[in-house]
Design a protein around this motif. Structure first.
Motif, PDB file in Angstrom:
ATOM      1  N   MET A  22       0.827  -1.200   0.000  1.00 17.26           N
ATOM      2  CA  MET A  22       0.000   0.000   0.000  1.00 17.26           C
ATOM      3  C   MET A  22       0.868   1.260   0.000  1.00 17.26           C
ATOM      4  O   MET A  22       0.519   2.236  -0.646  1.00 17.26           O
ATOM      5  N   SER A  23       1.968   1.229   0.735  1.00 17.83           N
ATOM      6  CA  SER A  23       2.816   2.421   0.788  1.00 17.83           C
ATOM      7  C   SER A  23       3.463   2.691  -0.568  1.00 17.83           C
ATOM      8  O   SER A  23       3.736   3.837  -0.897  1.00 17.83           O
ATOM      9  N   ARG A  24       3.700   1.642  -1.365  1.00 15.14           N
ATOM     10  CA  ARG A  24       4.238   1.851  -2.712  1.00 15.14           C
ATOM     11  C   ARG A  24       3.232   2.611  -3.572  1.00 15.14           C
ATOM     12  O   ARG A  24       3.601   3.476  -4.358  1.00 15.14           O
ATOM     13  N   PHE A  25       1.969   2.262  -3.421  1.00 13.93           N
ATOM     14  CA  PHE A  25       0.915   2.947  -4.171  1.00 13.93           C
ATOM     15  C   PHE A  25       0.859   4.418  -3.779  1.00 13.93           C
ATOM     16  O   PHE A  25       0.781   5.294  -4.641  1.00 13.93           O
ATOM     17  N   ILE A  26       0.912   4.693  -2.506  1.00 15.22           N
ATOM     18  CA  ILE A  26       0.860   6.079  -2.020  1.00 15.22           C
ATOM     19  C   ILE A  26       2.066   6.858  -2.526  1.00 15.22           C
ATOM     20  O   ILE A  26       1.935   7.987  -3.002  1.00 15.22           O
ATOM     21  N   THR A  27       3.241   6.244  -2.464  1.00 19.78           N
ATOM     22  CA  THR A  27       4.454   6.899  -2.946  1.00 19.78           C
ATOM     23  C   THR A  27       4.351   7.196  -4.437  1.00 19.78           C
ATOM     24  O   THR A  27       4.680   8.290  -4.886  1.00 19.78           O
ATOM     25  N   ALA A  28       3.885   6.213  -5.201  1.00 25.13           N
ATOM     26  CA  ALA A  28       3.737   6.405  -6.647  1.00 25.13           C
ATOM     27  C   ALA A  28       2.714   7.490  -6.947  1.00 25.13           C
ATOM     28  O   ALA A  28       2.919   8.317  -7.844  1.00 25.13           O
ATOM     29  N   PHE A  29       1.632   7.514  -6.194  1.00 25.30           N
ATOM     30  CA  PHE A  29       0.600   8.525  -6.390  1.00 25.30           C
ATOM     31  C   PHE A  29       1.154   9.926  -6.170  1.00 25.30           C
ATOM     32  O   PHE A  29       0.944  10.828  -6.979  1.00 25.30           O
ATOM     33  N   PHE A  30       1.894  10.109  -5.080  1.00 26.84           N
ATOM     34  CA  PHE A  30       2.448  11.431  -4.787  1.00 26.84           C
ATOM     35  C   PHE A  30       3.524  11.822  -5.792  1.00 26.84           C
ATOM     36  O   PHE A  30       3.638  12.991  -6.153  1.00 26.84           O
ATOM     37  N   ALA A  31       4.299  10.854  -6.244  1.00 28.43           N
ATOM     38  CA  ALA A  31       5.312  11.155  -7.259  1.00 28.43           C
ATOM     39  C   ALA A  31       4.647  11.621  -8.556  1.00 28.43           C
ATOM     40  O   ALA A  31       5.095  12.576  -9.186  1.00 28.43           O
ATOM     41  N   LEU A  32       3.574  10.947  -8.947  1.00 28.77           N
ATOM     42  CA  LEU A  32       2.837  11.333 -10.151  1.00 28.77           C
ATOM     43  C   LEU A  32       2.198  12.708  -9.975  1.00 28.77           C
ATOM     44  O   LEU A  32       2.285  13.559 -10.861  1.00 28.77           O
ATOM     45  N   ALA A  33       1.581  12.937  -8.833  1.00 29.19           N
ATOM     46  CA  ALA A  33       0.957  14.233  -8.568  1.00 29.19           C
ATOM     47  C   ALA A  33       1.999  15.351  -8.573  1.00 29.19           C
ATOM     48  O   ALA A  33       1.751  16.428  -9.117  1.00 29.19           O
ATOM     49  N   PHE A  34       3.162  15.079  -8.008  1.00 25.77           N
ATOM     50  CA  PHE A  34       4.247  16.051  -7.994  1.00 25.77           C
ATOM     51  C   PHE A  34       4.701  16.372  -9.412  1.00 25.77           C
ATOM     52  O   PHE A  34       4.860  17.543  -9.776  1.00 25.77           O
ATOM     53  N   ALA A  35       4.879  15.336 -10.230  1.00 23.25           N
ATOM     54  CA  ALA A  35       5.323  15.538 -11.614  1.00 23.25           C
ATOM     55  C   ALA A  35       4.293  16.336 -12.404  1.00 23.25           C
ATOM     56  O   ALA A  35       4.647  17.248 -13.161  1.00 23.25           O
ATOM     57  N   LEU A  36       3.032  16.013 -12.239  1.00 25.76           N
ATOM     58  CA  LEU A  36       1.983  16.747 -12.946  1.00 25.76           C
ATOM     59  C   LEU A  36       1.894  18.191 -12.458  1.00 25.76           C
ATOM     60  O   LEU A  36       1.662  19.101 -13.242  1.00 25.76           O
ATOM     61  N   GLY A  37       2.089  18.382 -11.171  1.00 22.79           N
ATOM     62  CA  GLY A  37       2.069  19.737 -10.613  1.00 22.79           C
ATOM     63  C   GLY A  37       3.187  20.592 -11.169  1.00 22.79           C
ATOM     64  O   GLY A  37       2.982  21.749 -11.523  1.00 22.79           O
TER      65      GLY A  37
END
Length: 45
Positions: free
Chosen positions: A1-16
């Motif tokens: 689950m923590s991998r999913f959260i990390t990937a989500f934030f990394a994607l959100a950061f990149a899009l931001g």
């Protein structure tokens, strides 16, 4: 689950970052991303 959260934030950061037009905007995006990561870390304590 923590991998999913990390990937989500990394994607959100990149899009931001892709959405910012100025250095000031980039700073705000990085700050907001940091706050979200801190919130997630506090919830997972």
């Amino acid at each position: 689950m923590s991998r999913f959260i990390t990937a989500f934030f990394a994607l959100a950061f990149a899009l931001g970052l892709a959405g910012c037009n100025t250095i000031e905007g980039a700073g705000k995006d990085v700050s907001k991303a940091g706050e979200k990561i801190e919130d997630a870390a506090k919830k997972n304590k």
